[in-house]
Design an enzyme around this catalytic site. Structure first.
Site: not given
Ligand code: RIB
Ligand code: CA
Length: 304
Positions: A14, A38, A165, A231-232
């Protein structure tokens, strides 16, 4: 110039998404909203403030949001990003976040701007967005697009075999947001699993000779040991260059029920899409990773 709001749970990836946005002059960050994910929201909120201050963007308001998911008594956190959520890297003093609940601020911002003028990026459990939709039905449809990192479609989960997640941490919110009828672009693990950081790329941040470069290198080195995936950064990168990604329309539903498949995303593609399962998202399935990494490195290279 695109006007954006980023709802997040910093969290190292993030933090990279925030730095990417802050280092991109074509994006005007109206606000950062934070949520339990998180780490607890008290941590993610302070981290959001710290990262925006590090990037020299003290004028961008940061708001704290939901402390727990809809339907569950406790937030479902993780330690992938360390106890402090930023890999133990010192990114500045603990700063105060602005007054007001993130869900209310999301509503106020979306109502005070013309319809379809704000891009709403979400890189965390979708609790704030679901609360906003509950408090002001239809509010999510006022966004130009929802750009959501979450879900796993033709891909295994990363927190359980069935779920990614963000959708696992608040499956009720995920289902509510996908069912809200907004213009949704999804960045599931199907695409973010290809957003792979390399040790050389991480080390290149130390060569930038900047505070943000060193902080990014430190956070990424801590994060890459457990999850080498950006990811973010993906939804923010899409706003900067849509050609980096390939996607396809689909109908999505999330298993919101408690149980072994909680947070699982069901996807209908192609001929499976019908009147009963109308397309409600554009799901990204591929990314040009080298170009993505260069975009992120270049944007952060412009920061102090
Ligand atoms: O699965 C990945 C996501 O979960 C991302 O946004 C990471 O920051 C966690 O929040
Ligand atoms: Ca995240």
């Amino acid at each position: 110039m695109k006007q954006i709001i980023i709802d997040c749970d910093p969290g190292i990836d993030d933090a990279l998404a925030l730095l990417l946005a802050a280092g991109s002059p074509s994006l005007r960050i109206l606000a950062v909203t934070t949520v339990a994910g998180n780490r607890p929201v008290a941590t993610t909120a302070v981290n959001g403030r710290k990262i925006m201050d590090l990037a020299g963007r003290r004028e961008v308001p940061v708001y704290a949001g939901a402390a727990r998911p809809l339907g569950y008594a406790e937030a479902r956190c993780n330690l992938v990003h360390g106890e402090d959520g930023l890999g133990g890297v010192d990114v500045g003093d603990a700063a105060l976040v602005q007054e007001g609940h993130a869900a209310n601020r999301l509503i106020e911002l979306l109502l005070s701007h013309p319809p379809h003028s704000i891009e709403l990026v979400a890189t965390a459990p979708l609790t704030n967005l679901a609360l906003a939709e509950s408090l002001s039905p239809g509010i999510l449809r006022r966004a130009r697009r929802l750009l959501v990192m979450g879900g796993a479609l033709r891909f295994p989960g990363n927190i359980t075999p069935a779920a990614e997640f963000n959708f696992y941490a608040d499956p009720v919110a995920a289902e509510m947001v996908l069912a809200a009828g907004a213009n949704t672009v999804l960045f599931p693990l199907d695409v973010t699993s290809s957003a792979i950081m390399t040790p050389a790329w991480i080390e290149s941040f130390n060569q930038l000779g900047s505070v943000c470069g060193r902080a990014a290198a430190g956070m990424l080195q801590a994060y890459a040991e457990l999850d080498p995936l950006l990811h973010d950064a993906c939804p923010v990168a899409y706003l900067l260059d849509e050609t980096l990604f390939t996607g396809e329309p689909c109908h999505l539903e999330v298993d919101w029920r408690p149980g072994v498949t909680a947070g699982h995303t069901l996807a209908w593609f192609g001929e499976q899409i019908d009147d009963a399962h109308a397309a409600n998202a554009l799901a990204m399935t591929a990314v040009r990773n080298d170009a993505l990494l260069e975009l992120v490195r270049s944007a952060i290279g412009s920061l102090p």
